[in-house]
Design a protein around this motif. Structure first.
Motif, PDB file in Angstrom:
ATOM      1  N   ALA A 271      -2.780  -5.173  -4.153  1.00 38.64           N
ATOM      2  CA  ALA A 271      -2.887  -4.157  -3.103  1.00 38.64           C
ATOM      3  C   ALA A 271      -1.756  -4.309  -2.085  1.00 38.64           C
ATOM      4  O   ALA A 271      -1.136  -3.328  -1.677  1.00 38.64           O
ATOM      5  N   VAL A 272      -1.476  -5.536  -1.691  1.00 32.96           N
ATOM      6  CA  VAL A 272      -0.396  -5.791  -0.729  1.00 32.96           C
ATOM      7  C   VAL A 272       0.951  -5.423  -1.354  1.00 32.96           C
ATOM      8  O   VAL A 272       1.782  -4.765  -0.718  1.00 32.96           O
ATOM      9  N   PHE A 273       1.173  -5.828  -2.592  1.00 38.79           N
ATOM     10  CA  PHE A 273       2.422  -5.534  -3.292  1.00 38.79           C
ATOM     11  C   PHE A 273       2.665  -4.027  -3.365  1.00 38.79           C
ATOM     12  O   PHE A 273       3.757  -3.547  -3.046  1.00 38.79           O
ATOM     13  N   LEU A 274       1.644  -3.275  -3.764  1.00 38.27           N
ATOM     14  CA  LEU A 274       1.792  -1.820  -3.871  1.00 38.27           C
ATOM     15  C   LEU A 274       2.036  -1.192  -2.504  1.00 38.27           C
ATOM     16  O   LEU A 274       2.851  -0.276  -2.374  1.00 38.27           O
ATOM     17  N   ASP A 275       1.371  -1.689  -1.490  1.00 38.14           N
ATOM     18  CA  ASP A 275       1.593  -1.171  -0.136  1.00 38.14           C
ATOM     19  C   ASP A 275       3.027  -1.438   0.310  1.00 38.14           C
ATOM     20  O   ASP A 275       3.686  -0.551   0.862  1.00 38.14           O
ATOM     21  N   LEU A 276       3.517  -2.636   0.071  1.00 39.06           N
ATOM     22  CA  LEU A 276       4.889  -2.974   0.465  1.00 39.06           C
ATOM     23  C   LEU A 276       5.911  -2.143  -0.317  1.00 39.06           C
ATOM     24  O   LEU A 276       6.880  -1.644   0.271  1.00 39.06           O
ATOM     25  N   LEU A 277       5.701  -1.987  -1.617  1.00 36.24           N
ATOM     26  CA  LEU A 277       6.603  -1.142  -2.413  1.00 36.24           C
ATOM     27  C   LEU A 277       6.626   0.291  -1.880  1.00 36.24           C
ATOM     28  O   LEU A 277       7.688   0.906  -1.757  1.00 36.24           O
ATOM     29  N   ARG A 278       5.451   0.810  -1.569  1.00 37.31           N
ATOM     30  CA  ARG A 278       5.343   2.177  -1.048  1.00 37.31           C
ATOM     31  C   ARG A 278       6.078   2.310   0.281  1.00 37.31           C
ATOM     32  O   ARG A 278       6.823   3.266   0.501  1.00 37.31           O
ATOM     33  N   ARG A 279       5.902   1.345   1.174  1.00 40.39           N
ATOM     34  CA  ARG A 279       6.548   1.411   2.488  1.00 40.39           C
ATOM     35  C   ARG A 279       8.063   1.343   2.373  1.00 40.39           C
ATOM     36  O   ARG A 279       8.776   2.125   3.013  1.00 40.39           O
TER      37      ARG A 279
END
Length: 156
Positions: A127-135
């Motif tokens: 979840a954190v990885f996907l959020d960081l990639l998205r940002r």
């Protein structure tokens, strides 16, 4: 000057990640439908009747790339381009019945590919990885649009 530690360079790591994604996409999902083509098809399955520019904006493709993707999808009979009944100057896109069938088949494979790609991470890390990639991706895409805030202000 000593050699740089490329393992600390986001561009280098992004390229390696992209290579892993492409390898998995071609082996698990499809050799015929590319990831950008699937993204366009997915958008149109979710919401048909969008113009090409809107689809491109939704999936993060520039105008020339989305035009080529749509041309290829239409050539394979997966997408139709029709005149907008509300504005004859504008064309809208929709997934064909075959496009919906292909999307359904590939969506399951995409889920499997994502599971494989993210397997090294624990659930919370995913979840954190996907959020960081998205940002980071959103901020980078903002650099293409002149109305976007300057890069320095994105994280402020």
């Amino acid at each position: 000057m000593p050699a740089l530690d490329l393992e600390r360079h986001p561009g280098h790591l992004a390229r390696r990640f992209r290579q892993a994604h492409t390898l998995l996409w071609n082996t698990v999902v499809s050799e015929e439908v590319t990831s950008p083509q699937f993204a366009v098809l997915n958008t149109l399955v979710g919401e048909g009747g969008l113009d090409q520019r809107t689809v491109g904006d939704r999936v993060g493709l520039d105008r020339s790339t989305v035009a080529e993707v749509v041309r290829r999808l239409a050539g394979r009979g997966l997408v139709d381009k029709v005149r907008d009944p509300g504005d004859g100057r504008r064309s809208v896109l929709r997934a064909t019945d075959e496009g919906v069938r292909v999307h359904t088949r590939l969506a399951a494979r995409t889920a499997r590919m994502n599971h494989i790609l993210l397997a090294p991470l624990e659930e919370a890390e995913r979840a954190v990885f996907l959020d960081l990639l998205r940002r980071v991706s959103d901020a980078a895409e903002g650099l293409r649009h002149p109305t976007a805030p300057p890069a320095a202000a994105v994280g402020a």
